[in-house]
Design a protein around this motif. Structure first.
Motif, PDB file in Angstrom:
ATOM      1  N   VAL A 226      43.016  37.394  45.737  1.00  0.00           N
ATOM      2  CA  VAL A 226      42.338  36.105  45.835  1.00  0.00           C
ATOM      3  C   VAL A 226      41.479  35.912  44.597  1.00  0.00           C
ATOM      4  CG1 VAL A 226      40.736  34.710  47.216  1.00  0.00           C
ATOM      5  CG2 VAL A 226      42.276  36.325  48.348  1.00  0.00           C
ATOM      6  N   LYS A 237      33.115  32.941  49.112  1.00  0.00           N
ATOM      7  CA  LYS A 237      34.255  32.160  49.600  1.00  0.00           C
ATOM      8  C   LYS A 237      35.532  32.995  49.611  1.00  0.00           C
ATOM      9  CE  LYS A 237      36.892  27.916  48.940  1.00  0.00           C
ATOM     10  NZ  LYS A 237      38.162  28.645  49.176  1.00  0.00           N
ATOM     11  N   GLN A 240      35.538  35.297  52.564  1.00  0.00           N
ATOM     12  CA  GLN A 240      35.827  34.570  53.795  1.00  0.00           C
ATOM     13  C   GLN A 240      37.327  34.346  53.947  1.00  0.00           C
ATOM     14  OE1 GLN A 240      33.380  31.139  53.075  1.00  0.00           O
ATOM     15  NE2 GLN A 240      31.599  31.984  54.152  1.00  0.00           N
ATOM     16  N   ASP A 241      37.985  34.002  52.835  1.00  0.00           N
ATOM     17  CA  ASP A 241      39.436  33.804  52.874  1.00  0.00           C
ATOM     18  C   ASP A 241      40.158  35.106  53.208  1.00  0.00           C
ATOM     19  OD1 ASP A 241      39.027  31.163  52.211  1.00  0.00           O
ATOM     20  OD2 ASP A 241      39.482  31.435  50.075  1.00  0.00           O
ATOM     21  N   GLN A 244      39.820  35.995  56.916  1.00  0.00           N
ATOM     22  CA  GLN A 244      40.610  35.153  57.804  1.00  0.00           C
ATOM     23  C   GLN A 244      42.024  35.699  57.969  1.00  0.00           C
ATOM     24  OE1 GLN A 244      40.483  31.114  56.419  1.00  0.00           O
ATOM     25  NE2 GLN A 244      38.387  30.770  57.145  1.00  0.00           N
ATOM     26  N   SER A 245      42.593  36.206  56.870  1.00  0.00           N
ATOM     27  CA  SER A 245      43.973  36.706  56.926  1.00  0.00           C
ATOM     28  C   SER A 245      44.048  38.213  57.152  1.00  0.00           C
ATOM     29  CB  SER A 245      44.714  36.354  55.637  1.00  0.00           C
ATOM     30  OG  SER A 245      44.088  36.967  54.520  1.00  0.00           O
TER      31      SER A 245
END
Length: 349
Positions: A226, A237, A240-241, A244-245
């Protein structure tokens, strides 16, 4: 190559126009400590006094940048102790301004040594060639002058280098990630890599090297790549991404600024963090056990070493042309808790 140095914060807009690594806009002067490393300092480096008084021009990223301020502190201190004077040329992260400053300094015939911390390594090549042709000793410091990211070798004939090679940096980040996995004794060990900026060739060279090191290790699974950038906000951020995955991610690697943001998002999760940057804050995070490790370079010491190399050559001494700044760091820059136990860091975020 324009500079987006991982050692700073808060410059995404200004440096994006220049086009490479992320640099800090923090304006915190470095301290006098050497961070427990070896290398050139005003007190400990060999004297370069032979050959008379010399003048050094330092073309740094920006005067308001704490990382460049640490470099400058080392240069200035070494110069004063070795019959030389130094001047900081401030392009304020603007690559073309820096090129013009180098050209003007060549024309002025006032300087014997140039130390170039390039905002854009490709853009400064013609000006650096002009300086070498004029008989000025040039030292490329930290970032390559040229377009290769895998070597300390000079890309301009006659120029000296003292570089943090991006592919070496990436490989060592990968190695630190593998070590973090091994400490958890998990199989598989899930790793997320928060790369810098996907649009930047230097960042891509670093990322590719880190990914190769991770993918070559048994039991290590790279589960996320990422864009993490070089601020706490972008790191927050990105984390957080990732969560989530991959809510069960075990190890996260990224710039020291991004990891500082990611750390706040992780909460009580058992995640090991690996940073890329040697600020006092990053060093402290490792020492306190909040991070597993960080890639550490002593930048004030590197500034002094660049001045030592430049003055020695300008005074007719034999010097090593290609040099790595990781040689100045404990454990080759692999900043684990044990390696950094006596280190304070040489600049602030």
């Amino acid at each position: 190559m324009s500079i987006r140095d991982r050692y700073g914060r808060g410059l995404a807009a200004g440096i994006m126009a220049a086009g490479l690594l992320a640099l800090s806009a923090a304006c915190v002067a470095p301290g006098s400590e050497t961070g427990g490393t070896t290398g050139a300092t005003a007190e400990g480096a060999p004297s370069a006094s032979a050959g008379g008084h010399k003048r050094i021009a330092f073309f740094g990223f920006a005067r308001a940048n704490s990382f460049a301020a640490a470099t400058w502190a080392g240069i200035e201190e070494y110069a004063k102790a070795n019959d030389a004077e130094a001047e900081f040329f401030d392009p304020n992260f603007d690559a073309q301004t820096q090129v013009q400053q180098i050209q003007d300094a060549v024309t002025s015939k006032r300087f014997d040594v140039f130390i170039v911390q390039a905002n854009d390594g490709a853009a400064v090549v013609p000006a650096v060639r002009q300086a070498v042709a004029a008989g000025i000793t040039v030292v490329a410091e930290f970032t390559p002058v040229g377009t290769r990211y895998d070597t300390t070798e000079s890309q301009v004939p006659g120029m000296l280098t003292l570089l943090d090679v991006p592919t070496d940096n990436g490989r060592k980040l990968g190695e630190l990630g593998v070590a973090a996995c091994q400490s958890k004794k998990l199989n598989p060990c899930k790793v997320a890599y928060l790369e810098g900026f996907k649009s930047l060739p230097l960042d891509n060279a670093r990322t590719d090297a880190a990914v190769k090191a991770l993918e070559a290790a048994p039991g290590v699974e790279l589960v996320a790549r990422v864009e993490g950038g070089y601020t706490k906000e972008s790191g927050r951020k990105a984390m957080q991404d990732v969560l989530q995955s991959q809510p069960d991610v075990n190890v996260v690697i990224g710039s020291s600024q991004a990891i500082a943001g990611a750390e706040g998002v992780a909460g009580g999760k058992d995640v090991l963090f690996v940073g890329n940057g040697g600020s006092r804050q990053a060093v402290r995070a490792v020492q306190e056990g909040r991070w597993f490790a960080t890639y550490y370079l002593p930048e004030k010491t590197a500034g002094a070493k660049a001045a030592e190399l430049g003055l020695a050559k300008a005074r007719g001494q034999d010097v090593t042309a290609a040099n790595s700044s990781t040689d100045l760091a404990p454990n080759g820059g692999l900043g684990t808790k044990d390696a950094l136990k006596d280190v304070q860091g040489e600049y602030d975020e």
